[in-house]
Design a protein around this motif. Sequence first.
Motif, PDB file in Angstrom:
ATOM      1  N   TYR A  29      -7.450   5.017   6.163  1.00  0.00           N
ATOM      2  CA  TYR A  29      -7.819   4.196   5.149  1.00  0.00           C
ATOM      3  C   TYR A  29      -7.089   4.883   3.807  1.00  0.00           C
ATOM      4  O   TYR A  29      -6.651   4.438   3.048  1.00  0.00           O
ATOM      5  CB  TYR A  29      -9.485   4.011   4.786  1.00  0.00           C
ATOM      6  N   LEU A  30      -7.515   6.097   3.711  1.00  0.00           N
ATOM      7  CA  LEU A  30      -6.813   6.742   2.632  1.00  0.00           C
ATOM      8  C   LEU A  30      -5.430   6.660   2.438  1.00  0.00           C
ATOM      9  O   LEU A  30      -4.828   6.294   1.295  1.00  0.00           O
ATOM     10  CB  LEU A  30      -7.235   8.552   2.700  1.00  0.00           C
ATOM     11  N   LEU A  31      -4.608   7.018   3.466  1.00  0.00           N
ATOM     12  CA  LEU A  31      -3.140   7.027   3.563  1.00  0.00           C
ATOM     13  C   LEU A  31      -2.725   5.442   3.251  1.00  0.00           C
ATOM     14  O   LEU A  31      -1.953   5.588   2.183  1.00  0.00           O
ATOM     15  CB  LEU A  31      -2.638   7.407   4.652  1.00  0.00           C
ATOM     16  N   LEU A  32      -3.129   4.597   3.589  1.00  0.00           N
ATOM     17  CA  LEU A  32      -2.796   3.244   3.476  1.00  0.00           C
ATOM     18  C   LEU A  32      -3.194   2.712   1.938  1.00  0.00           C
ATOM     19  O   LEU A  32      -2.393   2.110   1.489  1.00  0.00           O
ATOM     20  CB  LEU A  32      -3.364   2.179   4.587  1.00  0.00           C
ATOM     21  N   THR A  33      -4.229   3.058   1.597  1.00  0.00           N
ATOM     22  CA  THR A  33      -4.605   2.698   0.032  1.00  0.00           C
ATOM     23  C   THR A  33      -3.705   3.336  -0.864  1.00  0.00           C
ATOM     24  O   THR A  33      -3.077   2.716  -1.604  1.00  0.00           O
ATOM     25  CB  THR A  33      -5.999   3.226  -0.069  1.00  0.00           C
ATOM     26  N   ILE A  35      -0.340   4.469  -0.222  1.00  0.00           N
ATOM     27  CA  ILE A  35       0.815   3.979   0.297  1.00  0.00           C
ATOM     28  C   ILE A  35       0.865   2.585  -0.511  1.00  0.00           C
ATOM     29  O   ILE A  35       2.015   2.190  -1.166  1.00  0.00           O
ATOM     30  CB  ILE A  35       1.133   3.995   1.556  1.00  0.00           C
ATOM     31  N   HIS A  36      -0.007   1.806  -0.305  1.00  0.00           N
ATOM     32  CA  HIS A  36       0.032   0.523  -0.695  1.00  0.00           C
ATOM     33  C   HIS A  36       0.118   0.340  -2.196  1.00  0.00           C
ATOM     34  O   HIS A  36       0.945  -0.329  -2.833  1.00  0.00           O
ATOM     35  CB  HIS A  36      -1.461  -0.397  -0.376  1.00  0.00           C
ATOM     36  N   SER A  70      -0.853  -3.857   3.632  1.00  0.00           N
ATOM     37  CA  SER A  70      -1.739  -4.637   3.439  1.00  0.00           C
ATOM     38  C   SER A  70      -2.587  -5.109   4.563  1.00  0.00           C
ATOM     39  O   SER A  70      -3.801  -4.928   4.711  1.00  0.00           O
ATOM     40  CB  SER A  70      -1.534  -5.705   2.404  1.00  0.00           C
ATOM     41  N   LEU A  71      -1.688  -5.599   5.507  1.00  0.00           N
ATOM     42  CA  LEU A  71      -2.252  -6.015   7.021  1.00  0.00           C
ATOM     43  C   LEU A  71      -2.869  -5.029   7.604  1.00  0.00           C
ATOM     44  O   LEU A  71      -3.940  -5.022   8.078  1.00  0.00           O
ATOM     45  CB  LEU A  71      -1.191  -6.669   7.759  1.00  0.00           C
ATOM     46  N   MET A  72      -2.311  -3.730   7.557  1.00  0.00           N
ATOM     47  CA  MET A  72      -2.787  -2.657   8.249  1.00  0.00           C
ATOM     48  C   MET A  72      -4.159  -2.065   7.510  1.00  0.00           C
ATOM     49  O   MET A  72      -5.022  -1.786   8.271  1.00  0.00           O
ATOM     50  CB  MET A  72      -1.771  -1.413   8.400  1.00  0.00           C
ATOM     51  N   LEU A  73      -4.190  -2.234   6.170  1.00  0.00           N
ATOM     52  CA  LEU A  73      -5.539  -1.875   5.583  1.00  0.00           C
ATOM     53  C   LEU A  73      -6.609  -2.730   5.726  1.00  0.00           C
ATOM     54  O   LEU A  73      -7.835  -2.282   5.917  1.00  0.00           O
ATOM     55  CB  LEU A  73      -5.085  -1.833   3.847  1.00  0.00           C
ATOM     56  N   ALA A 127       8.473   4.618   7.818  1.00  0.00           N
ATOM     57  CA  ALA A 127       8.152   3.667   9.107  1.00  0.00           C
ATOM     58  C   ALA A 127       8.012   2.348   8.517  1.00  0.00           C
ATOM     59  O   ALA A 127       8.775   1.335   9.041  1.00  0.00           O
ATOM     60  CB  ALA A 127       7.230   4.267  10.088  1.00  0.00           C
ATOM     61  N   TYR A 128       7.285   2.173   7.432  1.00  0.00           N
ATOM     62  CA  TYR A 128       6.951   0.709   7.150  1.00  0.00           C
ATOM     63  C   TYR A 128       8.049   0.132   6.285  1.00  0.00           C
ATOM     64  O   TYR A 128       8.396  -1.084   6.462  1.00  0.00           O
ATOM     65  CB  TYR A 128       5.835   0.788   5.828  1.00  0.00           C
ATOM     66  N   LEU A 129       8.953   0.970   5.748  1.00  0.00           N
ATOM     67  CA  LEU A 129      10.424   0.395   5.378  1.00  0.00           C
ATOM     68  C   LEU A 129      11.513   0.225   6.445  1.00  0.00           C
ATOM     69  O   LEU A 129      12.581  -0.093   6.030  1.00  0.00           O
ATOM     70  CB  LEU A 129      10.944   1.429   4.226  1.00  0.00           C
TER      71      LEU A 129
END
Length: 151
Positions: A29-33, A35-36, A70-73, A127-129
């Motif tokens: 959650y922290l990482l995705l927040t 990164i987003h 966003s979807l992963m979050l 990875a997301y890119l």
Amino acid sequence: MATTKRSTLNTPLIPEDITKDEKSLVRSYLLLTFIHKVFERDCRVIGKSGLFKTPQLYMELVSGATKKTSLMLQEVTRELTAHNLKITTVRQDQRGVEAKYSCRGYAGEMNIPWPGFRNEMMLRMRAYLGLNPELNVLPREETVEQMALSI
């Protein structure tokens, strides 16, 4: 390495301690927040900079990664809810990122120092890119210095 602290809340039943998977959810959650937010900011900067001949191509690339995060979050948030896990506070300072959470009657805290947090962010962002995780065009110091993180 992330560290966690645990303290119990006053409850009549002794709840289960937070599991490794639940700690992983907090970390994700922290990482995705973060990164987003970085992807959203970068997309805005690319569009407004006037430095690119074809900004739409780069914006499309970053925007695609933004949609993935966003979807992963959303999924991680659903999992947090399913595990009755609430992140109550997220703070950052010169040492790193700190999150306070509660889970089944336990209150806990996760602290992730900046070097590890940034490295994991960069790996996930690559990875997301759709980039190769082994290749890195910038020297390590420049990579870390370029990311101003805040949520």
